[in-house]
Design an enzyme around this catalytic site. Structure first.
Site, PDB file in Angstrom:
ATOM      1  N   HIS A   1      78.227  87.597  49.035  1.00 39.14           N
ATOM      2  CA  HIS A   1      77.269  88.158  48.087  1.00 39.14           C
ATOM      3  C   HIS A   1      77.786  88.278  46.646  1.00 39.14           C
ATOM      4  O   HIS A   1      76.994  88.337  45.714  1.00 39.14           O
ATOM      5  CB  HIS A   1      76.826  89.545  48.572  1.00 39.14           C
ATOM      6  CG  HIS A   1      75.450  89.924  48.116  1.00 39.14           C
ATOM      7  ND1 HIS A   1      74.923  89.548  46.889  1.00 39.14           N
ATOM      8  CD2 HIS A   1      74.467  90.645  48.717  1.00 39.14           C
ATOM      9  CE1 HIS A   1      73.700  90.029  46.772  1.00 39.14           C
ATOM     10  NE2 HIS A   1      73.391  90.691  47.867  1.00 39.14           N
TER      11      HIS A   1
ATOM     12  N   TYR B   1      65.342 101.670  48.325  1.00 39.36           N
ATOM     13  CA  TYR B   1      65.881 100.647  47.423  1.00 39.36           C
ATOM     14  C   TYR B   1      65.088  99.364  47.616  1.00 39.36           C
ATOM     15  O   TYR B   1      64.996  98.843  48.733  1.00 39.36           O
ATOM     16  CB  TYR B   1      67.351 100.412  47.766  1.00 39.36           C
ATOM     17  CG  TYR B   1      68.113  99.424  46.904  1.00 39.36           C
ATOM     18  CD1 TYR B   1      69.131  99.857  46.078  1.00 39.36           C
ATOM     19  CD2 TYR B   1      67.847  98.062  46.941  1.00 39.36           C
ATOM     20  CE1 TYR B   1      69.869  98.960  45.300  1.00 39.36           C
ATOM     21  CE2 TYR B   1      68.563  97.155  46.172  1.00 39.36           C
ATOM     22  CZ  TYR B   1      69.580  97.611  45.361  1.00 39.36           C
ATOM     23  OH  TYR B   1      70.297  96.720  44.584  1.00 39.36           O
TER      24      TYR B   1
ATOM     25  N   THR C   1      70.657  92.150  39.243  1.00 35.35           N
ATOM     26  CA  THR C   1      69.615  92.905  39.929  1.00 35.35           C
ATOM     27  C   THR C   1      69.430  94.287  39.317  1.00 35.35           C
ATOM     28  O   THR C   1      70.260  94.774  38.566  1.00 35.35           O
ATOM     29  CB  THR C   1      69.947  93.086  41.427  1.00 35.35           C
ATOM     30  OG1 THR C   1      71.179  93.824  41.537  1.00 35.35           O
ATOM     31  CG2 THR C   1      70.071  91.756  42.119  1.00 35.35           C
TER      32      THR C   1
END
Length: 770
Positions: free
Chosen positions: A473, A589, A602
């Site tokens: 990630h 979230y 993000t």
């Protein structure tokens, strides 16, 4: 020994007559071809850098400016207002330049300077235009005169034929929100989660922080925003991802699935050949910057494309305190793992990419290889699945020299990692629930030792031809991997295709080198460390409760008839499902993106709002009327869309608070407010995986070629992770994760609540599925 001889370019023996020198012409040819390819890539990079550097102008526009200036000079008009004459005065006088030559050189220098000035002006104007975000807040289907004029100007100043990174220098910087606005938005977001006393206490903490400490921290953030390309992204990458000391498997890495209903070929080696070739074609487009720049779907508004740079030839290197990301400019091989063995497969031969048929034979050779793993080799990748400090110490102790260093270097420099699985996965019609759940868990963690979790991605090919991907990630976010995945699936099925027997198409070069078995020397001490990491990883994987399911009762087609955003509809349904599941609201979230700004990544949309909570309560209240519920739903949907727009335009809450917290640590001050905010658990973590290249999939004529999307592990020990993808007009695929160890969660129970919530909300609108 035969392989060793083939690898040597010069062979010589000592004879009584002297040295007998023989040259291997094939090896020299490969050296020449490899060098030629390398130089071509360097020249292409220089060319692309220049083209991108002068965008939104084009190199040919320089010639236009020169001709225009020269033409005015011959017409006895001085467009430079005397500057050409000044340049001429400062040119060195010698016998080689005539008076006319000096005039031409002066005009060329002035034209070039004027050209660069025009480029910088156009770029600055485009950056100012892209800083306008009023278009996002306008009612859907209605466009103001201001926005129409703005769009026209954006088209004018956007240039022609942009490359992948053409817009990077024209993107605005992410703004630092005002502290007062962030505090107000934060308090508003936690109001439905607190009683009056708790909210009063939190308000006091926020006000105290806003007045006393925040101004000092904010000053540093503004300074960083002026100096750095993005005031968030580097700290986000370092502190959220690279400094995490726990396993990245399950906790950070995520996955992508194959088509839901289709397997283009059941032959494992053939599917691997086509899909790996498709990935390499995509890599070539990234390297040559031939991909179209990323844009807001359905518009001309550019998004930041910087994350594509590290999609391939990238690995995460473990450290005891923090990891690092290593990206290599090129890689000529991939590393393949099968039944505990590692193989290096060259993806280039004679200066060209191996075609799908050649790759199929490479993979088939590996599948046919029956040699056993070396001691300690089979479960070696478990080091990447365990705690990071353990892997860092093992890497430093056991992989610094000899065969281990060479083999590890091959893995880390590979274009990507490939696993040829010896089991079958995918949707089975006789047992759809268990089969999809098992498919998801296999991609998320596998056996805990058959994925190299540090690589930018591990590509997985199952025995029945099904494929999947596990992505690290830190280097990029899911939309970048999603774009790559969509291209690969479309190229495999609709461009490359298979012959009637299910094999890859193409001809095979007989001189192609075979895959090379990699060599490791794993000591007993190293094997003990591997087993320790594997035990930690297996315990983590065994605790993951996963449920993947297609929701096909309706899709965005009917949701649009409700005159609301599909994402808002689903998010509100998730709030209703969560309340029914747990009997309370929780901090939620939803991942949004900030790629309207340079190097944006993000931002968080806090989907649990006062408005959504009021709607959920009305759905739980039998005395509430239909009109009341519809009115509250509208308010909740509008609020959600507002929050999403705020997040995209740099007016979010959480990245600002995160950076204020980082600064507080650097300056050595403690904030009770920030400490409490950053410790709040996200018990419902959600993300939409949008289809970005709709044009690649003809769902009208090929409705079965629908993507299953991807998912991730739970964020909180007692919470849910929910990923969803809206496919076509009538399908939404969900991926729900949680932990078995929590008595509060159950993925299948939550999946049932999601289905019921979606249907219950749709019923409010009295629509019929067509």
């Amino acid at each position: 020994m035969a392989e060793a001889h083939q690898a040597v370019a010069f062979q010589f023996t000592v004879t009584p007559e002297g040295i007998d020198l023989r040259l291997s012409h094939e090896a020299l040819k490969q050296v020449y071809v490899s060098g030629l390819r390398s130089w071509k890539k360097k020249i292409a990079r220089l060319k692309n850098s220049f083209i991108t550097g002068v965008y939104p102008a084009s190199p040919s526009s320089w010639l236009f400016v020169v001709i225009a200036i020269m033409g005015t000079m011959y017409a006895r008009v001085d467009p430079s207002m005397g500057m050409i004459g000044k340049i001429k005065e400062h040119l060195p006088v010698n016998g080689y330049l005539s008076h006319q030559s000096q005039s031409i050189v002066s005009a060329l220098l002035f034209s070039t300077g004027l050209w660069f000035a025009l480029i910088m002006t156009m770029r600055y104007i485009l950056k100012l235009l892209l800083s306008y975000h009023g278009w996002m807040y306008e009612q859907h289907g209605k466009m103001s005169v201001t926005t129409k004029l703005w769009l026209t100007l954006v088209k004018i100043f956007s240039g022609r034929k942009p490359m992948l990174y053409s817009y990077q220098a024209s993107l605005p910087r992410l703004p630092v929100p005002a502290v007062k606005d962030t505090m107000q938005r934060y308090l508003e977001s936690v109001r439905p989660l607190m009683n009056d006393e708790e909210f009063k206490r939190m308000t006091a903490l926020a006000k105290d922080f806003e007045v006393k400490l925040a101004p000092k921290l904010q000053w540093y953030l503004k300074l960083k925003s002026w100096w750095a390309s993005n005031y968030v992204s580097d700290w986000w990458e370092e502190y959220i991802y690279l400094r995490g000391r726990g396993p990245i498997m399950v906790n950070s890495n995520y996955y992508a699935m194959d088509f839901l209903y289709v397997i283009p070929t059941p032959i494992q080696a053939a599917r691997a050949g086509n899909t790996v070739h498709a990935l390499l074609l995509y890599r070539r487009k990234v390297t040559r910057e031939e991909l179209k720049p990323s844009r807001v779907p359905g518009s001309i508004i550019p998004l930041c494309s910087s994350q594509w740079e590290r999609a391939f030839n990238t690995t995460r290197i473990p450290g005891e305190e923090t990891d690092t990301i290593h990206h290599f400019k090129d890689s000529k091989h991939i590393v393949v793992y099968h039944k505990g063995r590692f193989f290096r497969v060259w993806v280039y031969h004679s200066g060209r990419l191996l075609n799908p048929k050649e790759l199929e034979l490479q993979f088939q050779h590996i599948l046919n290889d029956t040699s056993p793993p070396e001691p300690g080799e089979e479960k070696l990748p478990a080091l990447t699945a365990g705690d990071r400090p353990t892997w860092a110490k093992a890497r430093r102790s056991y992989f610094r020299s000899g065969k281990n260093l060479q083999a590890l270097d091959l893995v880390e420099k590979a274009a990507f990692f490939v696993t040829l699985e010896d089991d079958e996965q995918g949707l089975r019609t006789e047992d759809p629930v268990r089969s999809l759940d098992a498919y998801a868990k296999s991609l998320l963690h596998g056996k805990c030792y058959d994925r190299w979790f540090d690589k930018s991605f591990t590509f997985v090919v199952f025995k029945n031809g099904k494929v999947g991907l596990n992505a690290e990630h830190s280097w990029a976010d899911a939309p970048i991997v999603g774009h790559l995945w969509e291209s690969m699936l479309a190229t495999d099925s609709f461009q490359l295709g298979y012959d009637d027997g299910g094999h890859c198409k193409g001809q095979v070069d007989a001189s192609l080198p075979l895959p090379q078995r990699m060599q490791w020397e794993i000591s007993n001490e190293c094997d003990e460390v591997i087993q320790t990491s594997l035990s930690i990883a297996e315990e983590l994987a065994a605790d993951v409760d996963f449920h993947t399911f297609p929701f096909d009762d309706f899709g965005k087609g009917l949701i649009k008839k409700c005159r609301t955003s599909p994402d808002a509809f689903i998010q509100i349904a998730l709030q209703l499902a969560n309340y029914r599941d747990k009997g309370k609201f929780c901090l939620t979230y939803e991942a949004s993106m900030t790629r309207l700004f340079r190097e944006g990544r993000t931002e968080t949309v806090r989907s649990c709002t006062v408005e959504s909570s009021n709607f959920v309560r009305s759905m739980m209240d039998s005395s509430s009327t239909l009109n009341d519920r519809l009115k509250l739903f509208r308010l909740a949907a509008e609020k959600h869309q507002l929050l999403y727009r705020n997040a995209m335009t740099g007016a979010g809450i959480d990245r600002h608070l995160f950076c204020l917290y980082v600064v507080s640590k650097y300056v050595g001050v403690d904030s009770p407010f920030l400490r409490e905010v950053l410790s709040e658990p996200w018990r419902l973590s959600t993300s939409q995986t949008p289809i970005q290249q709709v044009e690649l999939f003809d769902l009208v004529n090929n409705p079965e070629y629908v993507s299953c999307g991807g998912g991730f592990g739970p964020v909180a020990d007692d919470g849910y992770g929910v990923s969803y993808i809206i496919v076509g007009e009538n399908l939404i695929n969900f991926h729900v994760s949680c932990k078995f160890s929590s008595h509060e969660t159950d993925s299948h129970r939550f999946g049932k609540h999601i289905r019921e919530a979606l249907l219950d909300i749709l019923a409010l609108f009295n629509l019929q599925k067509t």
